[in-house]
Design a protein around this motif. Structure first.
Motif, mmCIF file in Angstrom:
data_model
loop_
_atom_site.group_PDB
_atom_site.id
_atom_site.type_symbol
_atom_site.label_atom_id
_atom_site.label_comp_id
_atom_site.label_asym_id
_atom_site.label_seq_id
_atom_site.Cartn_x
_atom_site.Cartn_y
_atom_site.Cartn_z
ATOM 1 N N TRP A 1 0.915 -1.200 0.018
ATOM 2 C CA TRP A 1 0.075 -0.129 -0.142
ATOM 3 C C TRP A 1 1.090 1.410 -0.285
ATOM 4 O O TRP A 1 0.758 2.366 -0.865
ATOM 5 C CB TRP A 1 -0.671 -0.073 1.183
ATOM 6 C CG TRP A 1 -1.328 -1.671 1.245
ATOM 7 C CD1 TRP A 1 -1.288 -1.938 1.903
ATOM 8 C CD2 TRP A 1 -2.365 -2.018 0.710
ATOM 9 N NE1 TRP A 1 -2.510 -2.958 2.343
ATOM 10 C CE2 TRP A 1 -2.916 -3.324 1.462
ATOM 11 C CE3 TRP A 1 -3.262 -1.257 -0.725
ATOM 12 C CZ2 TRP A 1 -3.568 -3.782 0.675
ATOM 13 C CZ3 TRP A 1 -4.188 -2.342 -1.304
ATOM 14 C CH2 TRP A 1 -4.559 -3.449 -0.342
ATOM 15 N N SER B 1 -5.790 14.117 -0.384
ATOM 16 C CA SER B 1 -6.957 15.032 -0.012
ATOM 17 C C SER B 1 -6.550 16.390 0.194
ATOM 18 O O SER B 1 -7.788 17.460 -0.450
ATOM 19 C CB SER B 1 -7.083 14.687 1.916
ATOM 20 O OG SER B 1 -7.329 13.837 2.165
ATOM 21 N N LEU C 1 -6.100 7.935 -2.867
ATOM 22 C CA LEU C 1 -6.677 7.759 -1.621
ATOM 23 C C LEU C 1 -7.126 6.343 -1.977
ATOM 24 O O LEU C 1 -7.967 5.820 -1.018
ATOM 25 C CB LEU C 1 -7.514 8.970 -2.044
ATOM 26 C CG LEU C 1 -7.674 10.313 -1.866
ATOM 27 C CD1 LEU C 1 -7.859 11.326 -1.702
ATOM 28 C CD2 LEU C 1 -6.975 10.641 -0.004
ATOM 29 N N ASP C 2 -7.765 5.808 -3.448
ATOM 30 C CA ASP C 2 -8.250 4.673 -3.845
ATOM 31 C C ASP C 2 -7.260 3.085 -2.463
ATOM 32 O O ASP C 2 -7.692 2.653 -1.558
ATOM 33 C CB ASP C 2 -8.618 4.264 -5.292
ATOM 34 C CG ASP C 2 -9.575 4.779 -5.381
ATOM 35 O OD1 ASP C 2 -9.818 5.514 -5.182
ATOM 36 O OD2 ASP C 2 -9.174 5.321 -7.109
ATOM 37 N N ALA D 1 -2.062 10.231 1.787
ATOM 38 C CA ALA D 1 -2.973 10.424 1.913
ATOM 39 C C ALA D 1 -3.790 11.947 2.131
ATOM 40 O O ALA D 1 -4.397 12.708 1.465
ATOM 41 C CB ALA D 1 -3.745 9.280 2.409
ATOM 42 N N GLU E 1 -7.963 3.559 1.078
ATOM 43 C CA GLU E 1 -8.766 2.816 1.313
ATOM 44 C C GLU E 1 -9.110 1.704 1.501
ATOM 45 O O GLU E 1 -9.517 0.823 2.780
ATOM 46 C CB GLU E 1 -10.625 3.791 0.360
ATOM 47 C CG GLU E 1 -10.497 4.998 1.269
ATOM 48 C CD GLU E 1 -10.849 5.271 2.362
ATOM 49 O OE1 GLU E 1 -11.768 4.552 2.405
ATOM 50 O OE2 GLU E 1 -10.652 6.462 3.090
ATOM 51 N N GLN E 2 -8.417 0.884 0.737
ATOM 52 C CA GLN E 2 -7.895 -0.575 0.826
ATOM 53 C C GLN E 2 -7.557 -0.663 1.567
ATOM 54 O O GLN E 2 -7.295 -2.168 2.601
ATOM 55 C CB GLN E 2 -7.564 -0.422 -0.790
ATOM 56 C CG GLN E 2 -8.089 -0.474 -2.255
ATOM 57 C CD GLN E 2 -7.429 -0.641 -3.184
ATOM 58 O OE1 GLN E 2 -6.472 -1.146 -3.378
ATOM 59 N NE2 GLN E 2 -8.141 -0.143 -4.112
ATOM 60 N N LYS F 1 -6.699 0.482 4.594
ATOM 61 C CA LYS F 1 -7.685 0.619 5.553
ATOM 62 C C LYS F 1 -8.495 -1.209 5.866
ATOM 63 O O LYS F 1 -8.717 -1.554 6.806
ATOM 64 C CB LYS F 1 -8.764 1.773 5.631
ATOM 65 C CG LYS F 1 -8.113 2.471 6.080
ATOM 66 C CD LYS F 1 -8.815 4.495 6.134
ATOM 67 C CE LYS F 1 -10.250 3.776 7.004
ATOM 68 N NZ LYS F 1 -11.034 5.470 6.937
ATOM 69 N N GLU F 2 -9.541 -1.795 4.372
ATOM 70 C CA GLU F 2 -9.987 -2.011 4.305
ATOM 71 C C GLU F 2 -9.539 -3.561 4.700
ATOM 72 O O GLU F 2 -9.915 -4.302 5.986
ATOM 73 C CB GLU F 2 -10.715 -2.405 3.662
ATOM 74 C CG GLU F 2 -11.810 -1.419 3.362
ATOM 75 C CD GLU F 2 -12.116 -1.971 1.326
ATOM 76 O OE1 GLU F 2 -12.168 -2.154 1.294
ATOM 77 O OE2 GLU F 2 -12.859 -0.954 1.568
ATOM 78 N N THR G 1 -3.560 0.144 8.363
ATOM 79 C CA THR G 1 -3.640 1.526 9.131
ATOM 80 C C THR G 1 -3.284 1.299 10.595
ATOM 81 O O THR G 1 -3.361 2.664 11.018
ATOM 82 C CB THR G 1 -4.708 2.427 8.509
ATOM 83 O OG1 THR G 1 -5.596 1.934 8.242
ATOM 84 C CG2 THR G 1 -4.380 2.690 7.015
ATOM 85 N N ARG H 1 -10.090 17.081 6.433
ATOM 86 C CA ARG H 1 -9.408 16.088 6.139
ATOM 87 C C ARG H 1 -7.568 16.084 6.425
ATOM 88 O O ARG H 1 -7.215 14.799 7.201
ATOM 89 C CB ARG H 1 -9.734 15.214 5.227
ATOM 90 C CG ARG H 1 -9.702 13.395 5.066
ATOM 91 C CD ARG H 1 -10.327 12.843 4.147
ATOM 92 N NE ARG H 1 -10.079 10.951 3.934
ATOM 93 C CZ ARG H 1 -9.462 10.461 3.130
ATOM 94 N NH1 ARG H 1 -9.727 10.948 2.036
ATOM 95 N NH2 ARG H 1 -9.984 9.053 3.587
#
Length: 677
Positions: free
Chosen positions: A270, A317, A287-288, A313, A291-292, A294-295, A299, A325
């Motif tokens: 990542w 943002s 950003l994608d 990130a 999020e991946q 985090k899932e 993180t 953010r």
């Protein structure tokens, strides 16, 4: 197991005070550095203290007193990479220092170098089996051994060499972090001799080659990895970045395309993807990836890689306008890695007012261009100035720049990238280079930059004005990103000079005229009138002296006489600059706005204005547009005045008028809206 406990700021200051007092008695020259570090720590500015101590250490390397103080500070800021480096340097001088061995072992553990930590703890026990802290070291070893065994299980090392080669690999990682690239290559060559298929060593060597300016070797090493593992995401990321920074952006797209879909169980995927995407300015992809991650639960950790992912990130943002953010993500990055300078600097920059921010930036200029390359260019400039004996010889500087970049064309290709996503030094370097080279590609990069929302307002406005003066942007109103929103701004399609205008006056007239203007400034119109009349007795046909007399009349409240004289001046000298601006002011005051604009329009077509003419033109337009209730246009001209003459005494008055006028205008707009049925 570290001998350092969680020291309070007071305890750290006490230690510093004792050291300072001891060295003061001894009269050592480095005392002032320690005293300054002490002062900074007292103000909770540990990073600044580290900076001055590091600078001193670079100039006077190896002073144990300075190294020990740095050791304390790195421990306090939880920056364990350089902490271990300082421990190693001290041990090179004090190999028998037991506490330092234990501190190094604990530092490796905190820096997530478990193999080196295990090795160092074992050596400690072997060397000092009777030390009072031996039991704690043994307990740590018991915990480390199965973890290290698990880490090394899949390493392609001979079974009897796994610990040794694993430690060597961690030394390579530390060398990358510390910037000891020659050592990284040396270790890598040894590792590959003993384990030829070890791709991690190849990837690290590729980074080291790149940092040492050996771009061809770096690219060759990544290709070697990809020949062995075509989907190695480290190699694909390194190759795409190397090609981009080498000015081969088109070629860089192919490994980048291969990198995008790759999935892996490695948690480093990542941060590696986000790192590479940041160089290409692909904010959505970053950003994608975040999020991946985090899932996947990645993180939640506190490693440097996780902190980097949060930082990248945050940058993405902010670049997309979500500063709230971004600040949250930078704070999360610092929670995971206290003292992380990229996150700290960006967070501090984000607190600046709209229009004054330099960022965001993912990486500083040193990640884009090697320091040695910049130093080489600066030396070429210095040598040129010495030969020409002229610090302002732009022609010579341009020649130097063009010769340099004929040999290094890849650097000029980084200009648009640095303008878009560089830090302050990077953007300044790119801007300066673009103006020196003066090619169509450079003009295009500057044009794209000034019409973008990147960087501080003043640099984009300055760039837009210079392009307008060269005919590369239209003069007049252009849509620019100002103070956090898109606004129409009046560009200055003219050069501003402070060179004297008009023919000189006799010395006595010069003296009286100066005294008269000083009298006007302090509100003494009568004294000013007397002085200007004396000037006119000697030079009766000078429009500037008559104009000053009109100002003296106005200061006394004799408006009719002042206006009459202004009209007389304009009739006799219709092209006199201040005559036109004053006539425009009279017309605007009377509500004849079109007439005022017609008077001012020819002045905007001039290519060269004295700074006093520029100020008068700005003031005339500000007053005209306020009278017309066109507050946006008035702000545009006020912005130009502030940029060129920031201390002009009229600025506060007009800022207040525009603040009030804008509010009234917005309120009036509410009442003008049609009511619903």
């Amino acid at each position: 197991m570290s001998r350092h406990s969680k020291a309070t700021k007071k305890q750290l200051q006490d230690r510093l005070l004792k050291r300072r007092q001891t060295r003061e008695r001894q009269g050592n020259a480095w005392f002032d550095v320690v005293r300054e570090a002490d002062r900074l720590i007292g103000r909770d500015e540990g990073r600044e203290a580290i900076a001055i101590l590091t600078k001193f250490d670079e100039a006077h390397p190896g002073r144990p007193e300075v190294l020990r103080l740095l050791l304390d500070l790195y421990h306090e800021t939880h920056d364990y990479g350089p902490y271990c480096r300082v421990c190693q340097r001290l041990l090179a001088k004090e190999s028998g220092n037991r506490p330092l061995h234990l501190m190094l072992a604990s530092g490796y553990l905190a820096a997530e170098r478990p193999v080196l930590a295990l090795q160092t703890f074992r050596r400690y026990i072997e060397r000092w089996p009777d030390d009072p802290l031996i039991e704690g070291a043994r307990e740590t070893i018991v915990l480390l051994e199965p973890a290290v065994e698990d880490i090394l299980r899949t390493a392609p090392f001979p079974a009897d060499q796994k610990l040794e080669l694993g430690a060597m690999h961690e030394e390579m990682l530390a060398g990358i972090e510390w910037g000891d690239y020659a050592r990284v290559i040396q270790l890598g060559e040894t590792l590959l001799q003993r384990s030829p298929g070890f791709v991690s060593a190849m990837n690290n060597m590729s980074q080291a080659y790149s940092q040492l300016g050996r771009a061809a070797d770096a690219v060759a090493m990544t290709q070697r990895v990809l020949d062995q593992e075509p989907e190695n995401f480290h190699a694909l990321g390194n190759l795409s970045r190397l090609l981009l920074l080498g000015g081969r952006g088109d070629e860089a797209e192919e490994p980048l395309r291969r990198l995008r879909p790759i999935q892996s169980d490695s948690c480093e995927l990542w941060s590696k993807k986000a790192e590479v995407f940041s160089f290409f300015g692909d904010d959505q992809a970053i950003l994608d990836v975040f999020e991946q991650a985090k899932e996947a639960g990645y993180t939640t950790g506190k490693s440097p890689d996780v902190a980097l992912l949060f930082h990248l990130a945050a940058v993405a943002s902010a670049r997309r306008g979500d500063w709230r953010r971004a600040r949250q993500l930078w704070r999360e990055a610092l929670n995971r890695r206290p003292g992380f300078d990229l996150a700290e600097d960006n967070l501090a920059d984000s607190q600046r007012p709209d229009g004054q921010r330099q960022g965001p930036w993912a990486y500083g200029i040193e990640y884009w261009i090697r320091r040695e390359t910049i130093d080489e260019l600066l030396k070429a400039f210095d040598d040129s100035k010495t030969r020409h004996d002229d610090d302002d010889d732009d022609e010579a500087s341009t020649l130097v720049a063009r010769r340099f970049f004929e040999q290094r064309p890849e650097i000029s290709k980084l200009v648009p990238l640095l303008l878009d996503r560089g830090d302050e030094p990077g953007r300044q370097f790119a801007t300066r280079l673009a103006w020196l080279l003066e090619t169509s590609a450079m003009h295009g990069a500057l044009r794209d930059f000034c019409l973008s929302p990147r960087g501080p307002d003043d640099l984009r406005i300055e760039t837009a004005n210079r392009l307008s003066q060269k005919g590369l942007l239209p003069s007049g109103r252009v849509r620019l990103w100002i103070e956090g929103e898109w606004r129409e701004l009046e560009l200055m399609g003219f050069e501003i000079t402070e060179e004297p205008i008009g023919s000189p006056h006799p010395p006595q007239v010069e003296e009286w005229a100066f005294q008269g203007m000083e009298a006007v400034k302090r509100g003494d119109g009568k004294a000013a009138e007397t002085l200007f009349q004396k000037c006119l007795e000697i030079e009766p046909d000078r429009p500037e002296l008559l104009n000053n007399l009109a100002a003296a009349y106005h200061e006394q409240g004799r408006t009719n006489e002042s206006d009459a004289l202004v009209r007389q001046i304009h009739e006799r000298w219709p092209d006199y600059f201040f005559g036109r601006t004053n006539m425009a002011a009279i017309a605007a005051h009377a509500g004849r706005y079109d007439e005022a604009e017609a008077l001012l329009d020819p002045l905007r077509q001039r290519k060269r204005l004295h700074i006093t003419e520029f100020s008068a033109l700005c003031l005339a337009y500000i007053q005209l547009f306020i009278a017309r209730r066109n507050f946006e246009a008035a702000r545009s001209w006020l912005g130009m005045l502030k940029q060129v003459v920031p201390d002009h005494p009229a600025i506060p008055k007009f800022e207040q008028s525009l603040t009030l006028g804008g509010a009234i205008g917005r309120l009036a707009g509410l009442f003008r809206r049609p009511r619903g049925k």
